[in-house]
Design a protein around this motif. Sequence first.
Motif, PDB file in Angstrom:
ATOM      1  N   LYS A 163      -1.577  78.249  41.049  1.00  0.00           N
ATOM      2  CA  LYS A 163      -2.666  77.725  41.871  1.00  0.00           C
ATOM      3  C   LYS A 163      -3.199  78.761  42.864  1.00  0.00           C
ATOM      4  O   LYS A 163      -4.245  78.538  43.488  1.00  0.00           O
ATOM      5  CB  LYS A 163      -2.205  76.473  42.622  1.00  0.00           C
ATOM      6  CG  LYS A 163      -1.092  76.711  43.637  1.00  0.00           C
ATOM      7  CD  LYS A 163      -0.700  75.406  44.320  1.00  0.00           C
ATOM      8  CE  LYS A 163       0.424  75.618  45.343  1.00  0.00           C
ATOM      9  NZ  LYS A 163       0.797  74.356  46.020  1.00  0.00           N
ATOM     10  N   HIS A 164      -2.479  79.886  42.995  1.00  0.00           N
ATOM     11  CA  HIS A 164      -2.883  80.904  43.962  1.00  0.00           C
ATOM     12  C   HIS A 164      -3.423  82.184  43.324  1.00  0.00           C
ATOM     13  O   HIS A 164      -3.895  83.061  44.044  1.00  0.00           O
ATOM     14  CB  HIS A 164      -1.700  81.275  44.860  1.00  0.00           C
ATOM     15  CG  HIS A 164      -1.306  80.199  45.821  1.00  0.00           C
ATOM     16  ND1 HIS A 164      -0.015  80.074  46.302  1.00  0.00           N
ATOM     17  CD2 HIS A 164      -2.027  79.200  46.382  1.00  0.00           C
ATOM     18  CE1 HIS A 164       0.038  79.032  47.128  1.00  0.00           C
ATOM     19  NE2 HIS A 164      -1.167  78.495  47.184  1.00  0.00           N
ATOM     20  N   THR A 165      -3.353  82.307  41.999  1.00  0.00           N
ATOM     21  CA  THR A 165      -3.728  83.582  41.373  1.00  0.00           C
ATOM     22  C   THR A 165      -5.189  83.947  41.623  1.00  0.00           C
ATOM     23  O   THR A 165      -5.561  85.127  41.562  1.00  0.00           O
ATOM     24  CB  THR A 165      -3.463  83.556  39.859  1.00  0.00           C
ATOM     25  OG1 THR A 165      -4.142  82.431  39.283  1.00  0.00           O
ATOM     26  CG2 THR A 165      -1.969  83.461  39.572  1.00  0.00           C
ATOM     27  N   LYS A 166      -6.020  82.960  41.959  1.00  0.00           N
ATOM     28  CA  LYS A 166      -7.428  83.261  42.256  1.00  0.00           C
ATOM     29  C   LYS A 166      -7.564  84.129  43.509  1.00  0.00           C
ATOM     30  O   LYS A 166      -8.623  84.723  43.757  1.00  0.00           O
ATOM     31  CB  LYS A 166      -8.223  81.972  42.439  1.00  0.00           C
ATOM     32  CG  LYS A 166      -7.801  81.158  43.658  1.00  0.00           C
ATOM     33  CD  LYS A 166      -8.590  79.861  43.766  1.00  0.00           C
ATOM     34  CE  LYS A 166      -8.156  79.045  44.990  1.00  0.00           C
ATOM     35  NZ  LYS A 166      -8.901  77.771  45.086  1.00  0.00           N
ATOM     36  N   ARG A 167      -6.503  84.213  44.312  1.00  0.00           N
ATOM     37  CA  ARG A 167      -6.544  85.027  45.522  1.00  0.00           C
ATOM     38  C   ARG A 167      -6.213  86.496  45.259  1.00  0.00           C
ATOM     39  O   ARG A 167      -6.300  87.321  46.174  1.00  0.00           O
ATOM     40  CB  ARG A 167      -5.560  84.476  46.564  1.00  0.00           C
ATOM     41  CG  ARG A 167      -5.964  83.125  47.142  1.00  0.00           C
ATOM     42  CD  ARG A 167      -4.943  82.657  48.158  1.00  0.00           C
ATOM     43  NE  ARG A 167      -5.361  81.430  48.823  1.00  0.00           N
ATOM     44  CZ  ARG A 167      -6.086  81.368  49.943  1.00  0.00           C
ATOM     45  NH1 ARG A 167      -6.494  82.492  50.509  1.00  0.00           N
ATOM     46  NH2 ARG A 167      -6.420  80.213  50.469  1.00  0.00           N
ATOM     47  N   ARG A 168      -5.807  86.818  44.052  1.00  0.00           N
ATOM     48  CA  ARG A 168      -5.462  88.210  43.764  1.00  0.00           C
ATOM     49  C   ARG A 168      -6.665  89.122  44.004  1.00  0.00           C
ATOM     50  O   ARG A 168      -7.801  88.785  43.665  1.00  0.00           O
ATOM     51  CB  ARG A 168      -4.981  88.343  42.320  1.00  0.00           C
ATOM     52  CG  ARG A 168      -3.589  87.789  42.110  1.00  0.00           C
ATOM     53  CD  ARG A 168      -3.175  87.842  40.649  1.00  0.00           C
ATOM     54  NE  ARG A 168      -1.768  87.496  40.498  1.00  0.00           N
ATOM     55  CZ  ARG A 168      -1.168  87.335  39.325  1.00  0.00           C
ATOM     56  NH1 ARG A 168      -1.855  87.509  38.196  1.00  0.00           N
ATOM     57  NH2 ARG A 168       0.110  87.029  39.279  1.00  0.00           N
ATOM     58  N   LEU A 169      -6.372  90.266  44.569  1.00  0.00           N
ATOM     59  CA  LEU A 169      -7.438  91.183  44.948  1.00  0.00           C
ATOM     60  C   LEU A 169      -8.134  91.797  43.747  1.00  0.00           C
ATOM     61  O   LEU A 169      -9.358  91.949  43.734  1.00  0.00           O
ATOM     62  CB  LEU A 169      -6.864  92.284  45.850  1.00  0.00           C
ATOM     63  CG  LEU A 169      -7.838  93.346  46.351  1.00  0.00           C
ATOM     64  CD1 LEU A 169      -8.984  92.713  47.140  1.00  0.00           C
ATOM     65  CD2 LEU A 169      -7.112  94.364  47.209  1.00  0.00           C
ATOM     66  N   VAL A 170      -7.359  92.188  42.733  1.00  0.00           N
ATOM     67  CA  VAL A 170      -7.953  92.902  41.604  1.00  0.00           C
ATOM     68  C   VAL A 170      -8.569  91.899  40.636  1.00  0.00           C
ATOM     69  O   VAL A 170      -7.899  91.270  39.830  1.00  0.00           O
ATOM     70  CB  VAL A 170      -6.926  93.797  40.898  1.00  0.00           C
ATOM     71  CG1 VAL A 170      -7.602  94.563  39.752  1.00  0.00           C
ATOM     72  CG2 VAL A 170      -6.314  94.782  41.882  1.00  0.00           C
ATOM     73  N   ALA A 171      -9.873  91.757  40.764  1.00  0.00           N
ATOM     74  CA  ALA A 171     -10.702  90.886  39.948  1.00  0.00           C
ATOM     75  C   ALA A 171     -12.004  91.653  39.704  1.00  0.00           C
ATOM     76  O   ALA A 171     -12.216  92.717  40.287  1.00  0.00           O
ATOM     77  CB  ALA A 171     -10.950  89.570  40.683  1.00  0.00           C
ATOM     78  N   PRO A 172     -12.884  91.156  38.835  1.00  0.00           N
ATOM     79  CA  PRO A 172     -14.116  91.908  38.543  1.00  0.00           C
ATOM     80  C   PRO A 172     -14.911  92.317  39.773  1.00  0.00           C
ATOM     81  O   PRO A 172     -15.462  93.425  39.829  1.00  0.00           O
ATOM     82  CB  PRO A 172     -14.895  90.937  37.652  1.00  0.00           C
ATOM     83  CG  PRO A 172     -13.817  90.199  36.921  1.00  0.00           C
ATOM     84  CD  PRO A 172     -12.728  90.002  37.936  1.00  0.00           C
ATOM     85  N   GLU A 173     -14.976  91.482  40.809  1.00  0.00           N
ATOM     86  CA  GLU A 173     -15.717  91.839  42.015  1.00  0.00           C
ATOM     87  C   GLU A 173     -15.081  93.034  42.718  1.00  0.00           C
ATOM     88  O   GLU A 173     -15.778  93.884  43.278  1.00  0.00           O
ATOM     89  CB  GLU A 173     -15.773  90.633  42.957  1.00  0.00           C
ATOM     90  CG  GLU A 173     -16.471  90.870  44.285  1.00  0.00           C
ATOM     91  CD  GLU A 173     -17.974  91.105  44.161  1.00  0.00           C
ATOM     92  OE1 GLU A 173     -18.614  91.375  45.185  1.00  0.00           O
ATOM     93  OE2 GLU A 173     -18.507  91.034  43.028  1.00  0.00           O
ATOM     94  N   PHE A 174     -13.745  93.114  42.682  1.00  0.00           N
ATOM     95  CA  PHE A 174     -13.062  94.261  43.289  1.00  0.00           C
ATOM     96  C   PHE A 174     -13.434  95.545  42.566  1.00  0.00           C
ATOM     97  O   PHE A 174     -13.651  96.579  43.202  1.00  0.00           O
ATOM     98  CB  PHE A 174     -11.551  94.066  43.246  1.00  0.00           C
ATOM     99  CG  PHE A 174     -10.777  95.300  43.661  1.00  0.00           C
ATOM    100  CD1 PHE A 174     -10.622  95.616  44.991  1.00  0.00           C
ATOM    101  CD2 PHE A 174     -10.228  96.141  42.698  1.00  0.00           C
ATOM    102  CE1 PHE A 174      -9.934  96.762  45.375  1.00  0.00           C
ATOM    103  CE2 PHE A 174      -9.529  97.280  43.075  1.00  0.00           C
ATOM    104  CZ  PHE A 174      -9.383  97.592  44.424  1.00  0.00           C
TER     105      PHE A 174
END
Length: 239
Positions: free
Chosen positions: A150-161
Amino acid sequence: METPVYRDRPVSFVRRSGRMSEAQDRAWAELSPFYLLSVERDAAATSVRPGSAIDPAEVWGRRAPLIVEIGSGQGHQIVSAAAARPDADFLAVEVFAAGLARTMLDAEREGLRNLRLVEANAPEVLEHMLPVASVDELWLFFPDPWHKNKHTKRRLVAPEFARIAAQALRPGGTLRLATDWQDYADQMRAVLDEAAEFERDFPGEWAERFDGRVLTAFERKGLRVGRDIRDLTYTRRTP
């Protein structure tokens, strides 16, 4: 009563507050005028106002390679690196005030003049505080894995990063990452392999361990519980 202001997107950290030691309080009072960059805030306490970019040559008093560490913690990595590379300038990005104070204490002890710190949300530093193509290397070592589903959406490394990291890095600049969480390593690699602005700088599945990375408490903990340490290295493509 003033209404609290909140971000409209989740941030990738938990703001740790807590009591600082007497030495850390002293560091904040006496050393922050030199080491800690002032920040023009937007809505939130750790935000950066759009359009408030610094001039690195003015901040460091020279033109030199700029290396930025996201999530510098207590500063063990960046203090060691700044001491070993007096020819380069370093910026530590962190929201944990006690960690920043500890970093300043260690920097003073080493007599470092090529290190500065900023207390702010890392994506906003990359997007609003650092000029476009001003960074030679960007480091992200052992970021919070937010391992619960439920928290993985908070990970920094995502397409926007990937987009804002590419914006800050100069063409040919280097993005270095490391984690001891396999599924986050997989996510990092997938995101950056898909990013048109980056290309892999390693053969095979994973990069070799970065020689310039010191063995911190985070890495020791991962090794102690039997996790594999995964390194990734990417180069900013020339547009």
